[in-house]
Design an enzyme around this catalytic site. Structure first.
Site, PDB file in Angstrom:
ATOM      1  N   ASP A   1      -2.595  -6.383  15.182  1.00  0.00           N
ATOM      2  CA  ASP A   1      -1.991  -5.047  15.147  1.00  0.00           C
ATOM      3  C   ASP A   1      -1.922  -4.424  16.530  1.00  0.00           C
ATOM      4  O   ASP A   1      -1.026  -3.631  16.816  1.00  0.00           O
ATOM      5  CB  ASP A   1      -2.800  -4.112  14.237  1.00  0.00           C
TER       6      ASP A   1
ATOM      7  N   GLU B   1      -5.874   5.093  13.572  1.00  0.00           N
ATOM      8  CA  GLU B   1      -6.762   4.173  14.297  1.00  0.00           C
ATOM      9  C   GLU B   1      -7.417   4.793  15.523  1.00  0.00           C
ATOM     10  O   GLU B   1      -8.341   4.194  16.100  1.00  0.00           O
ATOM     11  CB  GLU B   1      -5.992   2.900  14.703  1.00  0.00           C
TER      12      GLU B   1
ATOM     13  N   ARG C   1       0.837  -1.203   0.000  1.00  0.00           N
ATOM     14  CA  ARG C   1       0.000   0.000   0.000  1.00  0.00           C
ATOM     15  C   ARG C   1       0.872   1.254   0.000  1.00  0.00           C
ATOM     16  O   ARG C   1       2.060   1.209   0.317  1.00  0.00           O
ATOM     17  CB  ARG C   1      -0.903   0.024   1.248  1.00  0.00           C
TER      18      ARG C   1
ATOM     19  N   HIS D   1      -0.640   2.204  16.172  1.00  0.00           N
ATOM     20  CA  HIS D   1      -0.786   1.026  17.039  1.00  0.00           C
ATOM     21  C   HIS D   1       0.265   1.022  18.148  1.00  0.00           C
ATOM     22  O   HIS D   1       0.972   0.036  18.383  1.00  0.00           O
ATOM     23  CB  HIS D   1      -0.681  -0.259  16.214  1.00  0.00           C
TER      24      HIS D   1
ATOM     25  N   LYS E   1       1.593   2.220   7.416  1.00  0.00           N
ATOM     26  CA  LYS E   1       1.912   1.468   8.632  1.00  0.00           C
ATOM     27  C   LYS E   1       2.886   2.245   9.507  1.00  0.00           C
ATOM     28  O   LYS E   1       3.496   3.224   9.094  1.00  0.00           O
ATOM     29  CB  LYS E   1       2.524   0.112   8.261  1.00  0.00           C
TER      30      LYS E   1
ATOM     31  N   TYR F   1      -1.152   4.865  10.563  1.00  0.00           N
ATOM     32  CA  TYR F   1      -1.530   3.894  11.583  1.00  0.00           C
ATOM     33  C   TYR F   1      -0.328   3.712  12.505  1.00  0.00           C
ATOM     34  O   TYR F   1       0.781   3.422  12.042  1.00  0.00           O
ATOM     35  CB  TYR F   1      -1.894   2.542  10.954  1.00  0.00           C
TER      36      TYR F   1
END
Length: 373
Positions: free
Chosen positions: A269, A117, A15, A95, A74, A93
Protein backbone atom coordinates in the site's frame (compact mmCIF):
# COMPACT_ATOMS: atom_id res chain seq x y z
CA UNK A 1 -23.31 17.30 8.84
CA UNK A 2 -24.15 15.35 5.68
CA UNK A 3 -21.98 12.25 5.43
CA UNK A 4 -21.65 10.26 2.21
CA UNK A 5 -20.63 6.61 1.90
CA UNK A 6 -19.93 5.57 -1.71
CA UNK A 7 -19.43 2.03 -2.93
CA UNK A 8 -15.76 1.11 -3.27
CA UNK A 9 -14.45 1.08 -6.84
CA UNK A 10 -11.18 -0.79 -6.33
CA UNK A 11 -11.16 -4.26 -7.85
CA UNK A 12 -12.39 -6.96 -5.43
CA UNK A 13 -12.86 -4.40 -2.68
CA UNK A 14 -15.90 -5.65 -0.80
CA UNK A 15 -15.52 -3.54 2.33
CA UNK A 16 -17.65 -0.48 3.03
CA UNK A 17 -16.73 2.51 5.17
CA UNK A 18 -19.48 2.10 7.76
CA UNK A 19 -21.92 -0.51 9.03
CA UNK A 20 -25.66 0.03 9.49
CA UNK A 21 -24.99 0.22 13.24
CA UNK A 22 -22.54 3.04 12.58
CA UNK A 23 -25.18 4.84 10.53
CA UNK A 24 -27.56 4.63 13.47
CA UNK A 25 -24.98 6.30 15.74
CA UNK A 26 -24.48 9.18 13.28
CA UNK A 27 -28.20 9.65 12.68
CA UNK A 28 -28.95 9.62 16.41
CA UNK A 29 -26.35 12.39 16.81
CA UNK A 30 -28.36 14.52 14.37
CA UNK A 31 -26.41 13.91 11.16
CA UNK A 32 -27.61 12.85 7.71
CA UNK A 33 -26.08 9.84 5.96
CA UNK A 34 -26.23 9.04 2.25
CA UNK A 35 -25.16 5.52 1.22
CA UNK A 36 -24.68 4.42 -2.37
CA UNK A 37 -26.86 1.62 -3.71
CA UNK A 38 -25.22 -1.73 -3.03
CA UNK A 39 -22.30 -0.26 -1.06
CA UNK A 40 -22.54 -2.90 1.67
CA UNK A 41 -23.59 -5.93 -0.36
CA UNK A 42 -20.06 -7.33 -0.59
CA UNK A 43 -19.80 -7.63 3.18
CA UNK A 44 -23.38 -8.73 3.80
CA UNK A 45 -25.14 -5.44 4.55
CA UNK A 46 -28.22 -4.79 2.42
CA UNK A 47 -29.60 -1.44 1.32
CA UNK A 48 -32.69 -2.19 3.44
CA UNK A 49 -30.51 -2.50 6.57
CA UNK A 50 -29.01 0.93 5.93
CA UNK A 51 -32.43 2.45 5.29
CA UNK A 52 -33.76 0.88 8.49
CA UNK A 53 -31.10 2.78 10.45
CA UNK A 54 -31.99 6.10 8.84
CA UNK A 55 -29.67 6.31 5.83
CA UNK A 56 -30.75 7.60 2.43
CA UNK A 57 -29.76 5.00 -0.18
CA UNK A 58 -29.06 6.67 -3.50
CA UNK A 59 -26.70 6.99 -6.46
CA UNK A 60 -22.96 7.52 -6.43
CA UNK A 61 -23.35 11.00 -7.94
CA UNK A 62 -25.75 12.10 -5.22
CA UNK A 63 -23.57 10.68 -2.46
CA UNK A 64 -20.52 12.62 -3.63
CA UNK A 65 -22.23 15.88 -4.58
CA UNK A 66 -24.48 16.11 -1.52
CA UNK A 67 -22.02 15.09 1.19
CA UNK A 68 -19.95 17.48 3.28
CA UNK A 69 -17.76 14.55 4.35
CA UNK A 70 -17.21 11.39 2.33
CA UNK A 71 -16.12 8.29 4.22
CA UNK A 72 -14.43 5.54 2.20
CA UNK A 73 -12.21 2.53 2.78
CA UNK A 74 -9.61 2.79 0.01
CA UNK A 75 -8.12 5.72 -1.84
CA UNK A 76 -10.30 7.19 -4.62
CA UNK A 77 -9.66 5.99 -8.17
CA UNK A 78 -9.29 8.41 -11.13
CA UNK A 79 -12.96 8.03 -12.04
CA UNK A 80 -13.80 9.60 -8.67
CA UNK A 81 -11.43 12.58 -8.93
CA UNK A 82 -14.03 14.77 -10.71
CA UNK A 83 -16.11 14.72 -7.51
CA UNK A 84 -13.35 16.44 -5.51
CA UNK A 85 -14.10 19.99 -4.40
CA UNK A 86 -12.74 22.52 -1.93
CA UNK A 87 -15.61 22.29 0.57
CA UNK A 88 -15.48 18.48 0.84
CA UNK A 89 -13.77 16.41 3.54
CA UNK A 90 -12.45 13.02 2.42
CA UNK A 91 -11.92 10.56 5.29
CA UNK A 92 -10.35 7.28 4.14
CA UNK A 93 -7.11 5.35 3.70
CA UNK A 94 -5.11 7.56 1.32
CA UNK A 95 -1.53 6.19 1.11
CA UNK A 96 -0.54 9.33 -0.78
CA UNK A 97 3.23 8.76 -0.70
CA UNK A 98 2.74 5.94 -3.21
CA UNK A 99 0.19 7.75 -5.40
CA UNK A 100 1.40 11.08 -6.93
CA UNK A 101 -1.56 11.40 -9.36
CA UNK A 102 -4.02 11.28 -6.46
CA UNK A 103 -2.02 13.90 -4.57
CA UNK A 104 -2.09 16.18 -7.61
CA UNK A 105 -5.85 15.79 -8.01
CA UNK A 106 -6.41 16.57 -4.34
CA UNK A 107 -4.19 19.64 -4.39
CA UNK A 108 -5.78 21.01 -7.57
CA UNK A 109 -9.28 20.60 -6.16
CA UNK A 110 -8.47 21.90 -2.70
CA UNK A 111 -10.22 18.93 -1.04
CA UNK A 112 -9.49 18.25 2.62
CA UNK A 113 -7.95 14.78 2.91
CA UNK A 114 -7.66 12.97 6.23
CA UNK A 115 -5.88 9.62 5.97
CA UNK A 116 -6.84 6.86 8.35
CA UNK A 117 -3.26 5.58 8.17
CA UNK A 118 -1.73 8.81 9.49
CA UNK A 119 -4.10 9.52 12.39
CA UNK A 120 -1.60 9.12 15.22
CA UNK A 121 -1.90 9.46 18.98
CA UNK A 122 0.68 11.08 21.26
CA UNK A 123 2.05 7.63 22.10
CA UNK A 124 2.76 6.99 18.40
CA UNK A 125 -0.01 4.43 17.89
CA UNK A 126 -2.05 4.43 14.67
CA UNK A 127 -5.59 3.64 15.88
CA UNK A 128 -7.29 3.65 12.48
CA UNK A 129 -4.59 1.63 10.74
CA UNK A 130 -4.36 -0.91 13.56
CA UNK A 131 -7.41 -3.07 12.76
CA UNK A 132 -6.45 -3.52 9.11
CA UNK A 133 -2.83 -4.18 10.09
CA UNK A 134 -4.03 -6.89 12.44
CA UNK A 135 -6.13 -8.49 9.72
CA UNK A 136 -3.45 -8.23 7.01
CA UNK A 137 -0.84 -9.60 9.41
CA UNK A 138 -3.00 -12.52 10.39
CA UNK A 139 -3.89 -13.29 6.78
CA UNK A 140 -0.30 -13.15 5.46
CA UNK A 141 0.81 -16.59 6.77
CA UNK A 142 -2.36 -18.33 5.58
CA UNK A 143 -1.95 -16.70 2.15
CA UNK A 144 1.66 -17.87 2.05
CA UNK A 145 0.66 -21.38 3.15
CA UNK A 146 -1.71 -21.60 0.18
CA UNK A 147 0.84 -20.50 -2.38
CA UNK A 148 3.47 -22.85 -0.95
CA UNK A 149 1.40 -25.69 -2.40
CA UNK A 150 2.81 -27.34 -5.53
CA UNK A 151 -0.11 -26.59 -7.84
CA UNK A 152 0.39 -22.86 -7.24
CA UNK A 153 4.09 -23.15 -8.08
CA UNK A 154 5.29 -23.26 -4.48
CA UNK A 155 7.90 -25.51 -2.90
CA UNK A 156 5.33 -28.01 -1.69
CA UNK A 157 6.20 -27.38 1.95
CA UNK A 158 3.58 -27.56 4.70
CA UNK A 159 3.96 -24.52 6.92
CA UNK A 160 3.81 -26.52 10.15
CA UNK A 161 5.53 -29.64 8.91
CA UNK A 162 4.65 -33.02 10.44
CA UNK A 163 6.40 -35.18 13.06
CA UNK A 164 9.78 -36.12 11.64
CA UNK A 165 9.72 -33.39 8.98
CA UNK A 166 10.82 -29.84 9.77
CA UNK A 167 8.35 -26.98 9.33
CA UNK A 168 8.68 -24.06 6.95
CA UNK A 169 10.76 -21.05 7.98
CA UNK A 170 8.69 -17.85 8.01
CA UNK A 171 10.78 -14.68 8.09
CA UNK A 172 8.96 -11.46 9.00
CA UNK A 173 10.65 -8.14 8.35
CA UNK A 174 9.15 -5.56 10.70
CA UNK A 175 7.99 -6.19 14.24
CA UNK A 176 5.08 -3.75 14.41
CA UNK A 177 1.38 -4.51 14.36
CA UNK A 178 1.46 -6.42 11.06
CA UNK A 179 4.59 -8.34 11.95
CA UNK A 180 3.45 -9.34 15.42
CA UNK A 181 0.10 -10.57 14.14
CA UNK A 182 1.78 -12.45 11.30
CA UNK A 183 4.12 -14.09 13.81
CA UNK A 184 1.18 -15.06 16.00
CA UNK A 185 -0.58 -16.94 13.19
CA UNK A 186 2.57 -18.45 11.67
CA UNK A 187 3.65 -19.66 15.09
CA UNK A 188 0.18 -21.07 15.72
CA UNK A 189 0.36 -22.95 12.42
CA UNK A 190 3.55 -24.62 13.62
CA UNK A 191 6.06 -22.76 11.44
CA UNK A 192 9.56 -21.78 12.53
CA UNK A 193 9.32 -17.99 12.81
CA UNK A 194 11.96 -15.26 12.78
CA UNK A 195 11.14 -11.56 13.20
CA UNK A 196 13.59 -8.81 12.28
CA UNK A 197 13.31 -5.22 13.46
CA UNK A 198 15.62 -2.25 13.98
CA UNK A 199 14.31 -1.59 17.51
CA UNK A 200 15.88 -3.62 20.33
CA UNK A 201 12.97 -2.65 22.58
CA UNK A 202 10.48 -4.00 20.06
CA UNK A 203 12.41 -7.25 19.75
CA UNK A 204 12.42 -7.63 23.54
CA UNK A 205 8.65 -7.12 23.60
CA UNK A 206 8.18 -9.79 20.91
CA UNK A 207 10.46 -12.21 22.73
CA UNK A 208 8.53 -11.71 25.97
CA UNK A 209 5.14 -11.94 24.25
CA UNK A 210 5.93 -15.22 22.50
CA UNK A 211 7.94 -16.59 25.45
CA UNK A 212 10.88 -17.43 23.20
CA UNK A 213 8.83 -19.38 20.63
CA UNK A 214 9.71 -16.79 17.98
CA UNK A 215 13.32 -16.02 17.10
CA UNK A 216 14.24 -12.33 16.93
CA UNK A 217 17.07 -10.66 15.03
CA UNK A 218 18.34 -7.11 14.97
CA UNK A 219 17.77 -5.97 11.41
CA UNK A 220 20.94 -5.01 9.55
CA UNK A 221 22.17 -5.83 6.04
CA UNK A 222 24.00 -8.98 7.18
CA UNK A 223 21.26 -10.51 9.36
CA UNK A 224 18.62 -9.59 6.79
CA UNK A 225 20.51 -11.26 3.96
CA UNK A 226 21.08 -14.41 6.00
CA UNK A 227 17.45 -14.66 7.12
CA UNK A 228 15.99 -14.03 3.66
CA UNK A 229 18.25 -16.66 2.10
CA UNK A 230 16.88 -19.28 4.53
CA UNK A 231 13.22 -18.23 4.25
CA UNK A 232 10.52 -20.42 2.78
CA UNK A 233 8.12 -17.52 3.36
CA UNK A 234 9.10 -13.85 3.55
CA UNK A 235 6.55 -11.37 4.92
CA UNK A 236 7.27 -7.67 4.39
CA UNK A 237 5.79 -5.74 7.31
CA UNK A 238 7.78 -2.50 7.19
CA UNK A 239 5.97 0.72 8.08
CA UNK A 240 7.02 4.36 8.15
CA UNK A 241 3.74 6.17 8.95
CA UNK A 242 2.60 8.16 5.92
CA UNK A 243 5.88 7.68 4.06
CA UNK A 244 6.79 5.44 1.15
CA UNK A 245 8.12 2.10 2.37
CA UNK A 246 11.89 1.67 1.96
CA UNK A 247 13.05 -1.12 -0.37
CA UNK A 248 15.05 -2.98 2.23
CA UNK A 249 14.76 -6.42 0.58
CA UNK A 250 17.12 -6.14 -2.38
CA UNK A 251 16.93 -7.91 -5.72
CA UNK A 252 20.04 -9.89 -4.86
CA UNK A 253 18.40 -11.11 -1.65
CA UNK A 254 15.37 -12.35 -3.58
CA UNK A 255 17.60 -13.95 -6.19
CA UNK A 256 19.25 -15.92 -3.38
CA UNK A 257 15.98 -17.43 -2.11
CA UNK A 258 15.02 -21.02 -2.84
CA UNK A 259 12.83 -21.70 -5.87
CA UNK A 260 9.17 -21.90 -4.95
CA UNK A 261 9.52 -19.68 -1.90
CA UNK A 262 6.78 -17.11 -1.30
CA UNK A 263 6.94 -13.37 -0.59
CA UNK A 264 3.92 -11.53 0.84
CA UNK A 265 4.59 -7.79 0.86
CA UNK A 266 2.02 -6.26 3.21
CA UNK A 267 3.75 -2.88 2.77
CA UNK A 268 2.62 -2.66 -0.86
CA UNK A 269 0.00 0.00 0.00
CA UNK A 270 2.92 2.30 0.72
CA UNK A 271 4.96 1.20 -2.30
CA UNK A 272 6.31 -2.09 -0.94
CA UNK A 273 9.55 -3.01 0.82
CA UNK A 274 10.74 -5.65 -1.68
CA UNK A 275 12.79 -4.45 -4.65
CA UNK A 276 11.45 -7.13 -7.00
CA UNK A 277 7.84 -6.12 -6.42
CA UNK A 278 7.34 -3.65 -9.25
CA UNK A 279 3.55 -3.61 -9.50
CA UNK A 280 0.44 -4.13 -7.39
CA UNK A 281 -1.49 -7.36 -7.92
CA UNK A 282 -5.18 -8.13 -7.34
CA UNK A 283 -7.22 -10.80 -5.60
CA UNK A 284 -8.11 -12.15 -9.05
CA UNK A 285 -4.47 -12.43 -10.10
CA UNK A 286 -2.52 -12.19 -6.84
CA UNK A 287 0.95 -13.57 -7.59
CA UNK A 288 3.69 -13.45 -10.15
CA UNK A 289 7.03 -15.23 -10.32
CA UNK A 290 10.48 -13.68 -10.45
CA UNK A 291 13.74 -15.56 -9.95
CA UNK A 292 11.60 -18.60 -9.18
CA UNK A 293 10.02 -16.88 -6.17
CA UNK A 294 6.28 -16.21 -5.96
CA UNK A 295 5.47 -12.56 -5.21
CA UNK A 296 2.12 -11.65 -3.61
CA UNK A 297 1.46 -7.89 -3.81
CA UNK A 298 -2.27 -7.35 -3.26
CA UNK A 299 -2.87 -3.85 -1.92
CA UNK A 300 -6.17 -4.53 -0.17
CA UNK A 301 -5.58 -7.80 1.64
CA UNK A 302 -8.37 -7.26 4.23
CA UNK A 303 -10.85 -6.86 1.37
CA UNK A 304 -10.89 -10.67 1.16
CA UNK A 305 -12.54 -10.84 4.60
CA UNK A 306 -14.80 -7.88 4.04
CA UNK A 307 -17.33 -8.39 6.79
CA UNK A 308 -14.78 -8.80 9.57
CA UNK A 309 -12.78 -5.89 8.18
CA UNK A 310 -15.79 -3.57 7.85
CA UNK A 311 -16.90 -4.25 11.42
CA UNK A 312 -13.37 -3.70 12.74
CA UNK A 313 -12.90 -0.53 10.70
CA UNK A 314 -16.17 1.01 11.85
CA UNK A 315 -15.29 0.23 15.46
CA UNK A 316 -12.17 2.38 15.06
CA UNK A 317 -13.22 5.19 12.71
CA UNK A 318 -16.70 6.00 14.00
CA UNK A 319 -15.65 8.06 17.02
CA UNK A 320 -13.36 10.21 14.85
CA UNK A 321 -16.03 10.70 12.18
CA UNK A 322 -18.51 11.63 14.88
CA UNK A 323 -16.09 14.18 16.32
CA UNK A 324 -15.64 15.84 12.91
CA UNK A 325 -19.39 15.86 12.32
CA UNK A 326 -20.26 17.14 15.79
CA UNK A 327 -17.60 19.82 16.11
CA UNK A 328 -16.93 20.77 12.49
CA UNK A 329 -13.53 20.46 10.87
CA UNK A 330 -11.76 23.37 12.57
CA UNK A 331 -12.79 22.55 16.13
CA UNK A 332 -12.19 18.82 15.62
CA UNK A 333 -8.64 19.45 14.41
CA UNK A 334 -7.97 21.85 17.26
CA UNK A 335 -9.41 19.48 19.83
CA UNK A 336 -7.90 16.21 18.64
CA UNK A 337 -4.17 16.20 17.87
CA UNK A 338 -4.33 12.64 16.54
CA UNK A 339 -6.86 13.78 13.95
CA UNK A 340 -4.70 16.81 13.20
CA UNK A 341 -1.78 14.49 12.44
CA UNK A 342 -4.07 12.61 10.08
CA UNK A 343 -4.62 15.68 7.89
CA UNK A 344 -2.81 15.04 4.58
CA UNK A 345 -4.06 17.83 2.30
CA UNK A 346 -5.87 21.08 3.01
CA UNK A 347 -6.70 24.08 0.81
CA UNK A 348 -4.35 22.90 -1.94
CA UNK A 349 -1.40 22.22 0.36
CA UNK A 350 0.28 19.07 1.67
CA UNK A 351 0.08 19.02 5.45
CA UNK A 352 1.65 15.62 6.24
CA UNK A 353 5.42 15.74 6.72
CA UNK A 354 6.02 12.17 5.56
CA UNK A 355 3.97 12.61 2.38
CA UNK A 356 5.67 15.92 1.59
CA UNK A 357 9.16 14.44 2.04
CA UNK A 358 8.32 11.35 -0.04
CA UNK A 359 7.03 13.38 -3.00
CA UNK A 360 9.14 16.54 -2.81
CA UNK A 361 6.46 18.98 -1.66
CA UNK A 362 6.79 21.72 0.90
CA UNK A 363 4.83 20.88 4.00
CA UNK A 364 2.28 23.42 5.29
CA UNK A 365 1.86 24.04 9.02
CA UNK A 366 -1.49 22.56 10.01
CA UNK A 367 -1.82 24.81 13.05
CA UNK A 368 -1.46 27.98 11.00
CA UNK A 369 -3.98 26.76 8.42
CA UNK A 370 -6.54 25.71 11.02
CA UNK A 371 -6.58 29.18 12.56
CA UNK A 372 -7.77 30.62 9.24
CA UNK A 373 -10.51 28.06 8.63
Amino acid sequence: MIIGVPKERKQNENRVAITPAGVRTLVMAGHTVYVENGAGVGCGFSDAEYEAEGAFVTTSDEVWTTAQMVMKVKEPLPEEYPFFREDLILFTYLHLAADPPLVQAMLESGITGIGYETVQTASGSLPLLAPMSQIAGRMAPQIAAQFMENHYGGRGVLLGGVPGVKPAHVVIVGGGNVGTNAARIACGMGARVTVLDTSPDRLRDIDNFFDGRVATLQSNPYSLEEAVRDADVLIGAVLLPGARAPKIISEDMVRGMRKGSVIVDVAIDQGGCVATIDHITTHDDPVYEKYGVLHYAVANIPGAVARTATLALTNSTLSYALEIANLGLKRALEHNLALQRGLNTFQGKVTCQAVAESLGFEVADVRELVVTV
